[in-house]
Design a protein around this motif. Structure first.
Motif, PDB file in Angstrom:
ATOM      1  N   MET A   1      23.451 -32.509 -51.966  1.00 56.49           N
ATOM      2  CA  MET A   1      24.134 -32.563 -50.669  1.00 56.49           C
ATOM      3  C   MET A   1      23.195 -33.163 -49.624  1.00 56.49           C
ATOM      4  O   MET A   1      21.986 -32.977 -49.696  1.00 56.49           O
ATOM      5  N   ASN A   2      23.797 -33.874 -48.687  1.00 54.93           N
ATOM      6  CA  ASN A   2      22.995 -34.541 -47.670  1.00 54.93           C
ATOM      7  C   ASN A   2      23.783 -34.681 -46.374  1.00 54.93           C
ATOM      8  O   ASN A   2      24.866 -34.110 -46.223  1.00 54.93           O
TER       9      ASN A   2
ATOM     10  N   LEU B   1      27.763 -33.643 -44.931  1.00 56.56           N
ATOM     11  CA  LEU B   1      28.096 -32.923 -43.704  1.00 56.56           C
ATOM     12  C   LEU B   1      29.062 -33.719 -42.837  1.00 56.56           C
ATOM     13  O   LEU B   1      29.988 -33.168 -42.235  1.00 56.56           O
TER      14      LEU B   1
ATOM     15  N   LEU C   1      30.902 -24.278 -44.956  1.00 55.85           N
ATOM     16  CA  LEU C   1      29.516 -24.135 -45.397  1.00 55.85           C
ATOM     17  C   LEU C   1      29.224 -22.704 -45.852  1.00 55.85           C
ATOM     18  O   LEU C   1      28.505 -22.496 -46.836  1.00 55.85           O
TER      19      LEU C   1
ATOM     20  N   ILE D   1      22.203 -23.564 -46.420  1.00 54.80           N
ATOM     21  CA  ILE D   1      22.397 -25.012 -46.273  1.00 54.80           C
ATOM     22  C   ILE D   1      22.024 -25.383 -44.847  1.00 54.80           C
ATOM     23  O   ILE D   1      22.553 -24.812 -43.883  1.00 54.80           O
TER      24      ILE D   1
ATOM     25  N   ARG E   1      22.198 -27.048 -41.520  1.00 51.58           N
ATOM     26  CA  ARG E   1      23.366 -27.602 -40.815  1.00 51.58           C
ATOM     27  C   ARG E   1      23.121 -29.010 -40.270  1.00 51.58           C
ATOM     28  O   ARG E   1      24.065 -29.688 -39.858  1.00 51.58           O
TER      29      ARG E   1
ATOM     30  N   GLY F   1      21.868 -31.071 -44.425  1.00 53.24           N
ATOM     31  CA  GLY F   1      22.681 -30.830 -45.620  1.00 53.24           C
ATOM     32  C   GLY F   1      21.861 -30.339 -46.798  1.00 53.24           C
ATOM     33  O   GLY F   1      22.405 -30.059 -47.874  1.00 53.24           O
TER      34      GLY F   1
END
Length: 360
Positions: free
Chosen positions: A1-2, A6, A24, A49, A51, A54
């Motif tokens: 995730m990156n 987001l 999230l 995670i 915010r 990500g």
């Protein structure tokens, strides 16, 4: 995730109205379950995670204690203070334990959570839309028939027309358009379940409101509905304006308004009656099309005895008692119908004096 992930979640928030924070938090909970499932951890853990970026991290959580009984759950004061001198008994020490190959699991889990939340959000939107329309009419398309249930397509969802809510003798053909009355909207694990009816008296009421502007404007008021679906119905109407005939307004020019409703209900007969605050006059009118000679009222028992000419007796009672039954439902009175000859037998000497016709 990156960061791109987001950004996709933010776009989703705008489009579907699903909060990024809610998503999230749901993803963090799902990742924690995936971590415990795949890595067999009995430790207390937390997934976070970031915010902004990500990025995700997995942390174990241990309680600082003087004496340690379970090293997976607890840590000594001495060891905790090696990490940070400020730790005291009762504090929680977090240590990052993010597995190297956890990225693939995280991506797959996040996708599943997002898809599930989108589906839930769409179901909630549909539920809210139709829950607010209970007691209203909708037009749908007959989709299929299963075990005598008729499934009707209503845009993004479908409604169920159960056998008990179907009009006797009515045929439902796939692809045919149909008006139905929403009686209940239930929330289920598979989404909203919308139950509709073709027999409910509310369907008749709403059809008249759609056809008769005076009803929607409040000039004419619908005081009562009694219905035996597919056969016959009775409506009691009242006008707040002396210049407006309530029966005429519902019948419409050349009978077009009521005829449109009769056509929609496949020929169901409809009697429209003028409501009257005088119960004897209202009961007399409710037996239309039969003519009434006189009405006796017992207020406390809510019983009315109606006298009709001999030749009108069968008409007043109706086929299998239908006319009398509907009149009783409409008025809320128990109606006992007698012919003039029957009354003469009961009151051989006084009949002519007691029961002069009031309704001719």
């Amino acid at each position: 995730m990156n960061a791109e992930f987001l950004e996709a979640l933010r776009d989703l928030e705008k489009e579907k109205g699903i909060s990024v924070d809610v998503l999230l938090e749901a993803i963090e909970a799902a990742l924690l379950s995936a971590y415990k499932r795949n890595f067999g951890s009995l430790q207390n853990a937390r997934v976070h995670i970031d915010r902004e970026t990500g990025d995700f991290r997995v942390y174990t959580q241990r309680v600082v204690k003087e004496q340690v009984e379970d090293q997976r759950q607890e840590i000594t004061v001495e060891d905790a203070q090696k990490i940070n001198p400020s730790y005291e008994p009762g504090d929680i020490v977090e240590t990052e334990v993010t597995p190297r190959n956890f990225g693939r699991i995280a991506a797959q889990t996040a996708k599943q959570v997002v898809v599930q939340r989108i589906r839930e959000a769409e179901r909630n939107i549909i539920f809210e839309e139709f829950a607010n329309r209970e007691g209203d009419i909708v037009t749908g398309v007959v989709q299929r028939l299963e075990q005598k249930n008729v499934f009707i397509e209503l845009g993004k969802t479908e409604a169920i027309l159960a056998p008990s809510e179907q009009m006797p003798g009515e045929e439902y053909r796939q692809g045919g358009r149909i008006k139905v009355y929403i009686i209940e909207v239930r929330k289920t694990t598979k989404g909203p379940q919308i139950l509709v009816s073709r027999t409910h008296p509310g369907l008749l009421k709403r059809l008249f409101e759609l056809e008769v502007p005076e009803l929607l404007e409040g000039i004419v008021e619908l005081k009562g509905v009694a219905r035996e679906a597919g056969a016959r119905s009775k409506l009691a109407v009242f006008s707040k304006d002396d210049n407006v005939d309530p029966v005429g307004a519902c019948v419409g020019p050349k009978g077009m308004r009521v005829q449109n409703i009769v056509n929609e209900l496949n020929g169901e007969k409809i009697d429209i009656i003028k409501w009257n605050p005088d119960p004897s006059k209202f009961v007399a009118s409710s037996l239309s099309p039969a003519k009434v000679v006189a009405v006796e009222i017992w207020e406390e028992e809510k019983v009315a005895r109606v006298i009709v000419p001999d030749y009108q007796l069968s008409l007043a009672i109706g086929k299998e008692g239908q006319n009398a039954r509907l009149a009783a439902k409409l008025t809320g009175w128990k109606i006992d119908i007698k012919s003039e000859s029957q009354m003469r037998e009961i009151y051989p000497d006084e009949y002519g004096v007691l029961f002069e016709s009031e309704y001719e």
